[in-house]
Write a protein that holds these residues in place. Structure first.
Motif, PDB file in Angstrom:
ATOM      1  N   ILE A 190      11.233 -54.304  30.773  1.00 24.95           N
ATOM      2  CA  ILE A 190      11.420 -55.419  29.827  1.00 24.95           C
ATOM      3  C   ILE A 190      10.236 -55.488  28.871  1.00 24.95           C
ATOM      4  CG2 ILE A 190      11.905 -57.874  29.569  1.00 24.95           C
ATOM      5  CD1 ILE A 190      12.548 -57.949  32.528  1.00 24.95           C
ATOM      6  N   LEU A 191       9.051 -55.251  29.401  1.00 14.52           N
ATOM      7  CA  LEU A 191       7.847 -55.335  28.561  1.00 14.52           C
ATOM      8  C   LEU A 191       7.965 -54.379  27.374  1.00 14.52           C
ATOM      9  CD1 LEU A 191       4.949 -56.475  28.234  1.00 14.52           C
ATOM     10  CD2 LEU A 191       4.149 -54.484  29.503  1.00 14.52           C
ATOM     11  N   ILE A 192       8.382 -53.150  27.655  1.00 13.04           N
ATOM     12  CA  ILE A 192       8.505 -52.164  26.576  1.00 13.04           C
ATOM     13  C   ILE A 192       9.601 -52.593  25.597  1.00 13.04           C
ATOM     14  CG2 ILE A 192       9.134 -49.770  26.038  1.00 13.04           C
ATOM     15  CD1 ILE A 192       7.901 -49.048  28.804  1.00 13.04           C
ATOM     16  N   VAL A 238       3.819 -44.630  12.910  1.00  8.31           N
ATOM     17  CA  VAL A 238       2.691 -44.054  13.665  1.00  8.31           C
ATOM     18  C   VAL A 238       2.151 -45.093  14.660  1.00  8.31           C
ATOM     19  CG1 VAL A 238       0.326 -43.158  13.452  1.00  8.31           C
ATOM     20  CG2 VAL A 238       2.089 -42.438  11.825  1.00  8.31           C
ATOM     21  N   ILE A 239       2.047 -46.342  14.192  1.00  4.07           N
ATOM     22  CA  ILE A 239       1.548 -47.407  15.078  1.00  4.07           C
ATOM     23  C   ILE A 239       2.483 -47.577  16.275  1.00  4.07           C
ATOM     24  CG2 ILE A 239       1.170 -49.912  15.237  1.00  4.07           C
ATOM     25  CD1 ILE A 239       0.258 -49.734  12.251  1.00  4.07           C
ATOM     26  N   CYS A 240       3.786 -47.614  16.000  1.00  7.13           N
ATOM     27  CA  CYS A 240       4.767 -47.788  17.088  1.00  7.13           C
ATOM     28  C   CYS A 240       4.685 -46.611  18.067  1.00  7.13           C
ATOM     29  CB  CYS A 240       6.182 -47.890  16.523  1.00  7.13           C
ATOM     30  SG  CYS A 240       6.501 -49.463  15.731  1.00  7.13           S
ATOM     31  N   HIS A 247       3.801 -46.681  22.051  1.00  9.11           N
ATOM     32  CA  HIS A 247       4.604 -45.966  23.048  1.00  9.11           C
ATOM     33  C   HIS A 247       3.702 -45.119  23.953  1.00  9.11           C
ATOM     34  CE1 HIS A 247       7.456 -43.073  24.674  1.00  9.11           C
ATOM     35  NE2 HIS A 247       6.748 -42.112  24.110  1.00  9.11           N
ATOM     36  N   LEU A 248       2.720 -44.431  23.351  1.00  6.95           N
ATOM     37  CA  LEU A 248       1.815 -43.578  24.142  1.00  6.95           C
ATOM     38  C   LEU A 248       0.979 -44.421  25.101  1.00  6.95           C
ATOM     39  CD1 LEU A 248       0.550 -40.958  21.523  1.00  6.95           C
ATOM     40  CD2 LEU A 248       2.322 -40.664  23.265  1.00  6.95           C
ATOM     41  N   VAL A 249       0.535 -45.585  24.599  1.00  4.63           N
ATOM     42  CA  VAL A 249      -0.273 -46.465  25.449  1.00  4.63           C
ATOM     43  C   VAL A 249       0.556 -46.940  26.643  1.00  4.63           C
ATOM     44  CG1 VAL A 249      -1.429 -48.717  25.555  1.00  4.63           C
ATOM     45  CG2 VAL A 249      -1.805 -47.208  23.599  1.00  4.63           C
ATOM     46  N   TYR A 250       1.773 -47.399  26.354  1.00  4.59           N
ATOM     47  CA  TYR A 250       2.641 -47.853  27.431  1.00  4.59           C
ATOM     48  C   TYR A 250       2.887 -46.729  28.437  1.00  4.59           C
ATOM     49  CZ  TYR A 250       3.946 -52.392  25.477  1.00  4.59           C
ATOM     50  OH  TYR A 250       3.940 -53.682  25.037  1.00  4.59           O
ATOM     51  N   LYS A 251       3.110 -45.535  27.889  1.00  8.99           N
ATOM     52  CA  LYS A 251       3.414 -44.391  28.743  1.00  8.99           C
ATOM     53  C   LYS A 251       2.241 -44.096  29.681  1.00  8.99           C
ATOM     54  CE  LYS A 251       5.410 -39.874  28.073  1.00  8.99           C
ATOM     55  NZ  LYS A 251       5.566 -38.777  27.136  1.00  8.99           N
ATOM     56  N   ALA A 252       1.028 -44.211  29.131  1.00 10.21           N
ATOM     57  CA  ALA A 252      -0.160 -43.939  29.938  1.00 10.21           C
ATOM     58  C   ALA A 252      -0.360 -45.031  30.989  1.00 10.21           C
ATOM     59  CB  ALA A 252      -1.381 -43.842  29.029  1.00 10.21           C
ATOM     60  N   VAL A 253      -0.205 -46.292  30.542  1.00  7.22           N
ATOM     61  CA  VAL A 253      -0.456 -47.411  31.441  1.00  7.22           C
ATOM     62  C   VAL A 253       0.603 -47.483  32.544  1.00  7.22           C
ATOM     63  CG1 VAL A 253      -0.566 -49.943  31.574  1.00  7.22           C
ATOM     64  CG2 VAL A 253      -1.677 -48.735  29.692  1.00  7.22           C
TER      65      VAL A 253
END
Lengths: 295, 443
Positions: free
Chosen positions: A223-225, A279-281, A285-291
């Motif tokens: 849901i967060l994503i 690019v920001i989005c 996405h990369l941050v969420y993927k890492a976290v």
């Protein structure tokens, strides 16, 4: 012989694979890749797309970083997204926990709390615009009668109030989805876990921290994503309520880009901003993927 | 092998369908209609119309179209109703796919320069002879002309003036203001707390303070009347009088002070768009309204008791604060010859067939033709200011193709001050930056 046969069969199935994916590749190229590449292309031009195509190189990208309009709008959008998503989670979680309990009329309340999600965004925006109207709005009337304010407030016309009002309406509009998803997660938790923890002497808070939260964590991540991305690109509600104003108080990046492209017809500048937002989005996405890699 | 053939066939068929649907129709509407005309079938014209959704005059658009089709059974007219603040965006966006453009679309002096820059309107000089052109009132053809091109067919003129409550002026022994300082003083007298609760509930000026085309146009009128050319051509460059000079800052400040300091305009001004401002005026909350004559039509429709109580005067200031603002319908240059011919026939019918001038009377708009301007409904005090402005002369129509960007910049500036986000000085400084960046794109 046997190896050649296997290789031949492998090639054949590979070709079959290409044939199968060919239509969807064509569709993706036409509907996603082409618009993005075209957007990147026009971001290098000062153009109205019809009669004017002046090459300007990276001018609009440089402007985005040197002129505060772009990054203040992006920062405002992040602030908006974070507040709205937090609001959805707080309200959604509390209501989901309440609606997960057994009580009379539970089905009725489940339907009632879903209503904001069902109404179209434009309808809700107009509804709240009337409620918050400084001359005729019912909110001012109510607050005056209760003695909480001494004169009419301009909820959507004041820089300090407009942003908060818009965030409130967006929380009101979006919490039912979060509530429903969490409720679905809560209902999938076995009651035996709670019974076992009761026997072990766990209190309510411990049950929440060690049973409820771990059980719904994967749902919360999803849901967060979804909620973050959805509200980062929010347009309809805010545009209908304030059109980004007053001043730049609610000027989210989606509204800035819309106005630059479709109102001012500065397609190149709007496209450059759109590419930067992409690019920001992607970075989000990369941050969420890492976290959330463990999820 | 057979399976492979089936898979190949299905894949290719799906790809072909996708490509065909992405490519869109290659046969434009115009081509189809042109063929239809040649084969003696009906010619269909589409009219993207901003009058149609408006009250009380929108009904006549449909009535006129029905009457036209009854007289011309070989032509079918389809009215597409769309708000005036949205039509420009829609038409401009459609210009990238011209086959989608309507045959006729409503337009005004504010929007037409950009649409000309996009190559959308047909030059009506190619379709109208001297006799036809002489039917328009003085100045009207010039108002719709850009670089020698007659860009649209005018049906009404909408110069700005101030309509006011004659009865309230008489009660308070007020004179017609001729400067903006006098205007503010008059507005202060007309702003009152009538129910004694300590808050004003009647205001002198029905300002349109929303950051949209309606609000921005009125602010432009105010700046023009103070002698500022917002954009003009010097040689082959677009330049502006907008600057951080103290004189300009003072003029800017006088406008925003009407809300933030003088309190002569209703509360929540950034939310007051044209319909709200017109509503406040017709509901008698306000006493003066900077607007086109169409507001008279709306006011009388909402509150017939105001008939006979209204007058109008020219915009205060030493300089003309308005263009003639002819508005009407442009014909798409992408339409087929048969469609263009039918479109012109329809527009001429619209402008000339109704001897009672029902559309103009209901809307309050001043007709664009010599014959139309002979009607008696524009001879009273309520139209006096508009006719005086037309007699005295209006500003030339702007031909700057980035008008919308310029208007947005102005709207952002006053809106930021109204909301308390910026001081007047900050707002003007940002306005100058924004306008200069915009002009760079057009120079």
């Amino acid at each position: 012989m046997s190896k050649a046969f296997t290789q031949g069969k492998g090639k054949a199935s590979l070709n079959d694979g290409y044939f199968f994916v060919f239509p969807i590749v064509v569709m993706l190229a036409a509907l996603i890749v082409y618009p993005m590449v075209y957007g990147l292309y026009i971001s290098f031009f000062n153009t109205n797309l019809v009669t004017k195509w002046d090459f300007v190189g990276l001018k609009y990208y440089k402007e985005a970083f040197t002129n505060p309009d772009f990054y203040t709008s992006v920062l405002l959008t992040f602030k908006f997204m974070i507040l709205v998503v937090i609001g959805h989670f707080v309200v959604g979680f509390i209501l989901a926990l309440l609606l997960n309990r057994e009580f009379r009329g539970r089905a009725f309340f489940r339907v009632v709390f879903m209503l904001p999600w069902i109404f179209p965004e434009a309808v809700i925006a107009l509804l709240f615009t009337w409620i918050l109207n400084p001359m005729y709005g019912v909110l001012n009337d109510l607050l005056l009668k209760l003695g909480l304010i001494s004169s009419n407030m301009t909820w959507l016309g004041d820089k300090d109030l407009a942003f908060g009002a818009v965030v409130f309406v967006c929380i009101w509009k979006g919490f039912p989805l979060v509530m429903t998803m969490i409720l679905a997660g809560l209902q999938s938790i076995s009651k035996e876990l709670y019974e076992a923890s009761d026997i072990d002497g766990a209190n309510r808070i411990q049950q929440f921290m060690y049973i409820t939260m771990p059980s719904v964590r994967s749902i919360l991540s999803t849901i967060l994503i979804l909620d973050s991305v959805w509200w980062f690109k929010q347009y309809t509600l805010v545009y209908t309520m304030t059109a980004g104003g007053p001043g730049t108080s609610t000027n989210l990046i989606s509204l800035s880009i819309y106005k630059t492209i479709l109102n001012d017809l500065r397609y190149g500048k709007g496209a450059a901003w759109g590419i930067l937002v992409f690019v920001i989005c992607y970075c989000i996405h990369l941050v969420y993927k890492a976290v959330l890699k463990d999820e | 092998m057979k399976r492979k053939k089936i898979i190949s066939t299905i894949s290719l068929a799906l790809s072909a369908i996708l490509l065909a649907s992405c490519g869109g129709s290659t046969t434009g509407e115009s081509g189809e209609s042109g063929d239809s005309a040649q084969s003696g079938e009906k010619v269909k014209i589409t009219v993207m119309d901003s009058y149609a959704p408006e009250d009380p005059h929108g009904q006549y658009v449909y009535e006129y179209a029905d009457a036209f089709m009854a007289e011309n059974p070989d032509i079918e007219v389809e009215i597409q109703s769309i708000a005036s603040n949205d039509i420009y965006t829609k038409v401009a966006a459609m210009s990238t796919n011209p086959e989608e453009l309507p045959t006729i679309f409503w337009t005004s002096a504010d929007h037409i320069p950009t649409l000309v820059d996009l190559g959308i309107p047909e030059d009506l000089n190619n379709m109208l002879d001297e006799t036809e052109l002489s039917k328009f009132a003085p100045g009207v053809v010039e108002s719709a002309t850009i670089d020698g091109m007659l860009t649209y067919y005018p049906v009404a003129v909408q110069p700005q003036a101030v309509i006011y409550r004659k009865d309230r002026f008489e009660e308070n022994n007020l004179e017609i203001p001729t400067t903006w300082d006098e205007f503010v003083e008059v507005a202060k007298v007309l702003s009152k707390d009538t129910d004694g609760n300590g808050e004003n509930d009647q205001w002198g000026f029905s300002m349109v303070g929303s950051n949209n085309s309606s609000g921005q146009s009125r602010f432009m009128s105010y700046l023009w009347s103070n002698g500022y050319d917002l954009v003009k051509k010097e040689g082959d460059k677009w330049v502006t009088d907008i600057s951080t000079d103290q004189a300009f800052v003072d003029v800017f400040t006088n406008w925003t002070d009407m809300y933030t300091v003088d309190k002569v305009v209703p509360i929540g001004i950034t939310e007051v768009d044209y319909p709200s401002a017109a509503g406040y005026f017709s509901s008698e909350y306000t006493s003066m309204f900077l607007t086109g004559p169409n507001a008279l039509g709306i006011t009388y429709s909402n509150n017939p008791e105001l008939e006979g109580k209204l007058g109008s005067f020219m915009i205060p200031g030493d300089y003309p604060g308005t263009t003639l603002s002819a508005e009407g319908y442009a014909i798409s240059s992408y339409a087929s010859d048969a469609e263009k011919e039918a479109a012109l026939k329809y527009l001429q019918f619209f402008a000339e067939h109704d001897a009672e001038q029902k559309f103009w009377k209901a809307s309050g708009k001043i007709p664009a033709t010599v014959e139309g301007q002979k009607v008696d409904f524009i001879t009273g005090d309520d139209y006096a200011g508009y006719l005086a402005q037309i007699d005295e002369g209006c500003r030339e129509t702007l031909s700057f193709p980035g008008m919308n960007g310029l208007k947005s910049a102005l709207g952002n500036a006053y809106s930021a001050v109204f909301s308390g986000e910026k001081t007047n000085e900050q707002a003007v400084a940002d306005l100058v930056t924004e306008v200069n960046t915009l002009l760079e794109d057009y120079n």
